[in-house]
Design an enzyme around this catalytic site. Structure first.
Site, PDB file in Angstrom:
ATOM      1  N   LYS A 296       0.832  -1.200   0.000  1.00 12.49           N
ATOM      2  CA  LYS A 296       0.000   0.000   0.000  1.00 12.49           C
ATOM      3  C   LYS A 296       0.871   1.256   0.000  1.00 12.49           C
ATOM      4  CE  LYS A 296      -3.805  -1.984   2.746  1.00 12.49           C
ATOM      5  NZ  LYS A 296      -4.922  -1.732   1.816  1.00 12.49           N
ATOM      6  N   ARG A 370     -10.495 -11.456   1.880  1.00  9.78           N
ATOM      7  CA  ARG A 370     -11.329 -12.525   1.328  1.00  9.78           C
ATOM      8  C   ARG A 370     -10.630 -13.882   1.412  1.00  9.78           C
ATOM      9  NH1 ARG A 370     -11.506  -9.284  -4.189  1.00  9.78           N
ATOM     10  NH2 ARG A 370     -11.255  -7.668  -2.600  1.00  9.78           N
TER      11      ARG A 370
END
Length: 512
Positions: A296, A370
């Site tokens: 990120k 996920r």
């Protein structure tokens, strides 16, 4: 803070009535306009027309968001009287009620008042009952009084004013909520429930706000054990070897880059008979998310400590359920780890086998939530659940779609979706149902595995939910994407405690 209720006969307001109650502050709501009614009228009579004169002279008009603090009012036992504007009666909504509570709390926080007789609950919106008013009052008052640094003073030696921590906290310690005599029983139960929900929200906020070097996966596991010990729940925590034995390849792929050991937490609350199928809550527990190899940007990365707010809310909710003593079975499941880059971290393009046996091409290591959830969703099949709700700060795309007002809700079942939406509206912790059409599934196609873990930029929140749906075919399932609602940035930076109110209300409705 201590909350209780007091059943009052509003017709007896004088020398021996409720207005004679000794307290640091009497809190009374006034609708906009000169027609006084209820408590406001009783107060006006007891004070020989004082309230009416204030309204007539324009000193207090009852407009929404306004307040007036009066001191040593003749004819009243309270040291202070706080008049709170409710706005126009015809427009009095859930939000207007909440605004009135927050206005009152702000006014009280600037005084040394330690106790209050709270006469706002009987002025709930027309469509709401006294239980709603009491629960809402307690959660909002507690929310306004929350201070992480009071609860964890070792984090910072002084507050923003340079004073020792605790010097800026409200003096308010005891709130007595006045209700009609006919509502006494419902109000008493509502105090228990409101307090439990507020406790659950505070736990959730604490866990979210704590820095990731304190709130590690092990810290979350120990917190779960503490909840189990205090409330006589069953706790099981699986370590890496047990996770490996379960073939949770997707979960393990996320853990590879971190030296913090992963944990898989299971908490069981048995409030009903063994024959009742449980409701299972699954919370994403990434205690810090760097993005892994798909790193990120540095700006704002500190907020990635909040990537475990799904896990925090699940723990807060099951604690609230236990404190309320709801008659249903609830299981909380939390896969928790860090997502870090390293020489042995999972790389974009790696293919892993999930617990379900389905293979996943990890195209982006920053789509890790996920991956840990899909194995947890497979694991919970063993409980033969009545419903499974997973909660996750899953996608930035959900923030783009819905902002910071509504959580994103995905569900195949209209009945489950409607129950969650209704609970959210009642709890003022709202969600918005998002599409889950099969056509979106095509975006997850992979040339090298059963699926990719991302579906491209279009409909990013939807394709993330579609990914999860592939692991939930054996039960009724819903997904809450709380990326936009779990925490706030800027001056009000911090975890919100959402969606504990929504989940708690959903479970209360189900237990009714």
């Amino acid at each position: 803070m201590e909350f209780s209720t007091k059943a009052l006969d509003w017709s007896k307001a004088g020398q021996n009535g409720f207005l004679a109650t000794k307290t640091d502050c009497l809190v009374v709501g006034l609708f906009e306009g000169q027609n006084l009614a209820g408590v406001a009228k009783a107060l006006d009579v007891a004070t020989k027309g004082l309230v009416g004169r204030l309204v007539k002279q324009g000193d207090f008009e009852g407009k929404r968001g306004t307040q007036l603090m009066l001191h040593e009012v003749a004819g009243v036992g309270a040291a202070r009287v706080l008049l709170v504007g409710l706005g126009k009666e015809a427009d009095f909504s859930d939000k207007a009620f909440a605004d009135a509570v927050r206005t009152a709390v702000r006014a009280l926080s600037s005084t040394r008042a330690a106790s209050a007789l709270w006469c706002l609950a009987q002025q709930a919106p027309q469509q709401r009952d006294v239980a709603w008013a009491v629960i809402t009052t307690i959660t909002l008052v507690r929310e306004a009084g929350y201070r992480l640094l009071e609860r964890h003073p070792g984090l910072k030696r002084a507050n923003a004013n340079g004073k020792p921590n605790g010097n800026d906290k409200s003096s308010l310690r005891k709130v007595v909520i006045a209700v009609d005599t006919g509502n006494a029983r419902a109000a008493t139960q509502a105090v228990v429930r409101g307090t439990a929900i507020a406790n659950g929200m505070e736990l959730t906020r604490d866990l979210g706000n704590l820095p990731s070097n304190i709130c590690t996966p092990t810290y979350l596991a120990n917190t779960a054990r503490g909840i189990a010990k205090r409330h006589k729940l069953k706790a099981e925590v699986l370590g890496r070897k047990q996770i490996e034995a379960l073939n949770m390849g997707a979960f393990l792929a996320v853990t590879k880059g971190s030296e913090e050991p992963p944990q898989f937490i299971v908490l069981r609350y048995d409030g009903a008979g063994a024959k009742q199928a449980p409701v299972v809550l699954v919370g994403k527990g990434i205690t810090f998310d760097t993005g892994g190899i798909s790193l990120k940007p540095g700006e704002g990365m500190d907020e990635m400590k909040y990537d475990m707010c799904g896990a925090a809310s699940v723990l807060g909710t099951i604690q609230a359920v236990a404190e309320m003593g709801l008659k249903l079975n609830v299981i909380a499941v939390v896969p928790t780890c860090e997502n870090m880059p390293s020489g042995i971290a999972t790389k974009p393009g790696d293919v892993v086998t999930s617990m379900s046996g389905q293979t996943i091409e990890i195209l982006n290591t920053d789509a890790e939530g996920r991956l840990i959830l899909c194995d947890a969703l497979t694991y919970v099949e063993r409980f033969k659940p009545a419903a499974v709700i997973d909660v996750a700060t899953l996608t930035g795309a959900c923030i783009i779609a819905l902002g910071h007002i509504n959580s994103g809700l995905y569900a195949r079942s209209d009945a489950l979706a409607d129950a969650l939406l209704q609970a959210g509206r009642r709890a003022m912790d709202t969600a918005w149902r998002m599409p889950l059409d099969d056509e979106y599934q095509d975006q997850l196609k992979s040339n090298f595995a059963d699926m990719g873990n991302i579906g491209g930029r279009p409909a990013g929140s939807v394709t993330a939910a579609c990914f999860l749906s592939r692991f939930t075919e054996k039960y009724d399932w819903a997904h809450l994407d709380i990326a936009g609602t779990a925490w706030k940035s800027g001056a009000a930076k911090g975890a919100t405690g959402r969606p504990v109110p929504l989940l708690a209300q959903f479970l209360m409705d189900r237990a009714a």
